[in-house]
Scaffold this motif. Structure first.
Motif, PDB file in Angstrom:
ATOM      1  N   ALA A 167      75.574 -18.132 120.146  1.00 24.87           N
ATOM      2  CA  ALA A 167      74.436 -19.537 119.689  1.00 24.87           C
ATOM      3  C   ALA A 167      75.526 -21.139 119.462  1.00 24.87           C
ATOM      4  O   ALA A 167      75.245 -21.583 119.042  1.00 24.87           O
ATOM      5  CB  ALA A 167      74.801 -18.421 118.235  1.00 24.87           C
ATOM      6  N   PHE A 199      77.522 -26.502 114.245  1.00 23.61           N
ATOM      7  CA  PHE A 199      77.361 -24.976 114.098  1.00 23.61           C
ATOM      8  C   PHE A 199      76.628 -24.881 112.699  1.00 23.61           C
ATOM      9  O   PHE A 199      77.690 -24.878 112.061  1.00 23.61           O
ATOM     10  CB  PHE A 199      77.931 -23.742 114.900  1.00 23.61           C
ATOM     11  CG  PHE A 199      77.144 -22.827 114.605  1.00 23.61           C
ATOM     12  CD1 PHE A 199      76.236 -23.145 115.541  1.00 23.61           C
ATOM     13  CD2 PHE A 199      77.484 -21.818 114.081  1.00 23.61           C
ATOM     14  CE1 PHE A 199      74.885 -21.945 115.432  1.00 23.61           C
ATOM     15  CE2 PHE A 199      77.009 -20.405 114.378  1.00 23.61           C
ATOM     16  CZ  PHE A 199      75.567 -20.977 115.072  1.00 23.61           C
ATOM     17  N   SER A 202      72.672 -19.186 110.636  1.00 27.65           N
ATOM     18  CA  SER A 202      70.851 -19.167 110.012  1.00 27.65           C
ATOM     19  C   SER A 202      71.909 -18.404 108.330  1.00 27.65           C
ATOM     20  O   SER A 202      70.873 -18.249 107.952  1.00 27.65           O
ATOM     21  CB  SER A 202      70.918 -18.274 110.863  1.00 27.65           C
ATOM     22  OG  SER A 202      70.232 -18.986 112.348  1.00 27.65           O
ATOM     23  N   SER A 209      73.811 -16.241 114.917  1.00 28.43           N
ATOM     24  CA  SER A 209      72.425 -17.577 115.311  1.00 28.43           C
ATOM     25  C   SER A 209      72.967 -18.158 114.586  1.00 28.43           C
ATOM     26  O   SER A 209      73.819 -18.241 113.522  1.00 28.43           O
ATOM     27  CB  SER A 209      70.653 -16.541 114.781  1.00 28.43           C
ATOM     28  OG  SER A 209      71.153 -16.565 113.669  1.00 28.43           O
ATOM     29  N   GLY A 210      72.512 -19.687 114.878  1.00 23.70           N
ATOM     30  CA  GLY A 210      72.086 -20.685 114.137  1.00 23.70           C
ATOM     31  C   GLY A 210      71.295 -22.010 115.117  1.00 23.70           C
ATOM     32  O   GLY A 210      71.855 -21.553 116.086  1.00 23.70           O
ATOM     33  N   THR A 211      72.082 -23.459 114.555  1.00 27.11           N
ATOM     34  CA  THR A 211      71.427 -24.166 115.024  1.00 27.11           C
ATOM     35  C   THR A 211      72.785 -24.599 115.593  1.00 27.11           C
ATOM     36  O   THR A 211      74.012 -25.165 114.494  1.00 27.11           O
ATOM     37  CB  THR A 211      70.652 -25.228 114.364  1.00 27.11           C
ATOM     38  OG1 THR A 211      69.904 -24.251 113.812  1.00 27.11           O
ATOM     39  CG2 THR A 211      69.927 -26.146 115.312  1.00 27.11           C
ATOM     40  N   GLN A 213      74.582 -28.755 116.849  1.00 18.45           N
ATOM     41  CA  GLN A 213      74.550 -30.395 116.062  1.00 18.45           C
ATOM     42  C   GLN A 213      75.572 -31.094 117.341  1.00 18.45           C
ATOM     43  O   GLN A 213      76.597 -30.271 117.193  1.00 18.45           O
ATOM     44  CB  GLN A 213      74.056 -30.953 115.298  1.00 18.45           C
ATOM     45  CG  GLN A 213      72.463 -30.122 114.887  1.00 18.45           C
ATOM     46  CD  GLN A 213      72.128 -30.409 113.015  1.00 18.45           C
ATOM     47  OE1 GLN A 213      73.312 -30.574 111.963  1.00 18.45           O
ATOM     48  NE2 GLN A 213      71.383 -30.289 113.122  1.00 18.45           N
ATOM     49  N   ASN A 229      69.887 -32.283 116.587  1.00 15.03           N
ATOM     50  CA  ASN A 229      70.247 -30.463 117.081  1.00 15.03           C
ATOM     51  C   ASN A 229      70.567 -31.094 119.366  1.00 15.03           C
ATOM     52  O   ASN A 229      69.825 -31.511 119.599  1.00 15.03           O
ATOM     53  CB  ASN A 229      68.519 -29.675 117.704  1.00 15.03           C
ATOM     54  CG  ASN A 229      68.523 -29.559 115.577  1.00 15.03           C
ATOM     55  OD1 ASN A 229      69.164 -29.727 114.736  1.00 15.03           O
ATOM     56  ND2 ASN A 229      67.657 -29.196 115.733  1.00 15.03           N
ATOM     57  N   ARG A 233      71.831 -25.006 124.052  1.00 16.69           N
ATOM     58  CA  ARG A 233      73.640 -24.451 123.632  1.00 16.69           C
ATOM     59  C   ARG A 233      74.135 -24.282 124.931  1.00 16.69           C
ATOM     60  O   ARG A 233      75.191 -23.964 125.126  1.00 16.69           O
ATOM     61  CB  ARG A 233      73.466 -23.975 122.396  1.00 16.69           C
ATOM     62  CG  ARG A 233      73.122 -22.800 122.341  1.00 16.69           C
ATOM     63  CD  ARG A 233      72.672 -22.340 121.123  1.00 16.69           C
ATOM     64  NE  ARG A 233      71.641 -20.961 121.387  1.00 16.69           N
ATOM     65  CZ  ARG A 233      71.490 -20.316 119.975  1.00 16.69           C
ATOM     66  NH1 ARG A 233      71.493 -21.152 118.873  1.00 16.69           N
ATOM     67  NH2 ARG A 233      70.335 -18.849 119.841  1.00 16.69           N
TER      68      ARG A 233
END
Length: 387
Positions: A167, A199, A202, A209-211, A213, A229, A233
């Motif tokens: 992630a 990063f 979550s 997991s996560g986002t 950017q 975002n 990835r």
């Protein structure tokens, strides 16, 4: 307040992160660090380990590549690179990456008096593990410096198996720095047109997991920034750095360090140390060798970076004249130590023991210039705790 907080608060009415100094003309930014006298004084003649240190400091070799770590059965890895220290009961652990393929990471345990009590492999069969970063929950993030590389989360004690953290994105990873206030991990990218990422897990403490950017900003050396975002990835078919319009480019991202609402990172392609002021979302140069006046720039080949409790930054050189240089909160840059007789090597993995009294680092290729010639050192002495 550290570094530029006071100045920026006075000029633009915002409490901001730090790096004190004089203001640039027409802008609320401080000038990059300049030559000056180190708070530790000048360097003495090289000691028996070939290291020039200030008065009051001593060094010892704690490990050599291809040789067993003293008092253990573990053979220290080749090309020791990025590193960090972790508290371990009354002692601590130093973790070090291996920048070869197959690479990985190893660690050395110390008791409260600094004696070595164990060593082990904590990550195996990965690729060019260059830098990385520690997490607040006591794990080491080992980063692959290869195209579409991964981040691996490892246990410094070697008890729990390492986990690949997909992630966190696939790109030419270099360093990582955890920000417990904003609950994010910052990431550098070692490309000549690389980006700077963060990063957002979550759940803080769980990197599964996560986002991801990327930082967006103008083309200048100071200004404001935002985050966007990264759509894909995995970096395929389009690499992560080319997915977001307006993503700011950095020339060879290297070391990264977070403290006091500020993150610093280095770029080797232009010998710069960058500073992100996270409270007001601005960025500027903390150091640029081309902007040093009053003599030769002391810091070139910028690479790994760490910080001390005094607010000093310690920046290791890849090349240059094999120094670790200090950048003080009042914007003075000066050599702290120099390794002699190892001009075909680079300094990697600077990290302080939890009590701040010992500095660990490696010469990646030692006197031989080969990855099998790496040497890992400890320096002990009167490190200052306040600026």
């Amino acid at each position: 307040m550290e570094r530029r907080n006071f100045l920026r608060g006075a000029v633009i009415g915002t409490s901001a992160a730090v790096f004190g100094g004089t203001l640039m003309r027409g802008a609320a930014y401080a000038a990059p660090a300049q030559n000056g006298t180190s708070p530790y004084g000048g360097l003495l003649a090289a000691n028996a380990n070939g290291i020039m240190l200030p008065a009051g400091f001593t060094s010892r070799v704690i490990a050599r590549s291809s040789q067993t770590v003293p008092g253990t059965s573990y053979t220290w890895h080749n090309a020791p690179d990025g590193g960090a220290c972790f508290a371990d009961g009354t002692g601590w652990i130093y973790v070090s990456n291996s920048e070869v393929t197959p690479g990985g990471a190893g660690s050395i345990s110390f008791n409260s008096s600094g004696a070595i009590t164990g060593a082990r492999r904590i990550l195996s069969n990965t690729r060019n593990n260059c830098a990385g970063g520690a997490t607040p929950w006591g794990t080491w993030l080992s980063c692959e410096e290869v195209s579409l590389g991964f981040v691996y989360e490892t246990d410094p004690k070697g008890v729990n198996a390492a986990v690949r953290r997909d992630a966190m994105g696939r790109f030419k990873h270099e360093a990582a720095a955890a920000d417990p206030v904003r609950k994010v991990i910052y990431l550098t990218e070692d490309e000549s047109n690389g980006c700077f990422y963060r990063f957002i897990p979550s759940t803080w403490g769980n990197l599964s997991s996560g986002t991801l950017q990327v930082l967006k900003a103008g083309t200048g050396t100071s200004g404001s920034f935002t985050w966007a975002n990264v759509p894909d990835r995995d970096g395929s078919p389009t690499v992560t750095r080319d997915q977001v319009s307006g993503a700011k480019r950095f020339n060879g991202g290297e070391g990264c360090h977070y403290a006091s609402d500020t993150v610093w990172f280095t770029t080797k392609g232009d010998n710069r140390v960058w500073q992100l002021n996270l409270l007001n979302s601005t960025y500027e140069l903390a150091y640029d060798d081309s902007l040093v006046t009053g003599g030769t720039a002391p810091l070139t080949g910028v690479d790994n970076v760490t910080g001390s409790s005094s607010g000093d930054l310690f920046v290791a050189e890849d090349g240059g004249n094999m120094e670790i240089c200090i950048i003080t909160p009042d914007d003075i840059v000066a050599p702290f130590l120099r390794i002699t007789g190892q001009s075909s090597s680079e300094i990697c993995g600077p990290a302080f023991s939890p009590d701040g009294k010992r500095l660990y680092f490696s010469s990646q290729r030692g006197t031989s210039g080969s990855s099998s010639g790496g040497v890992t050192y400890e320096v002990t002495g009167p490190f200052r705790t306040t600026a």
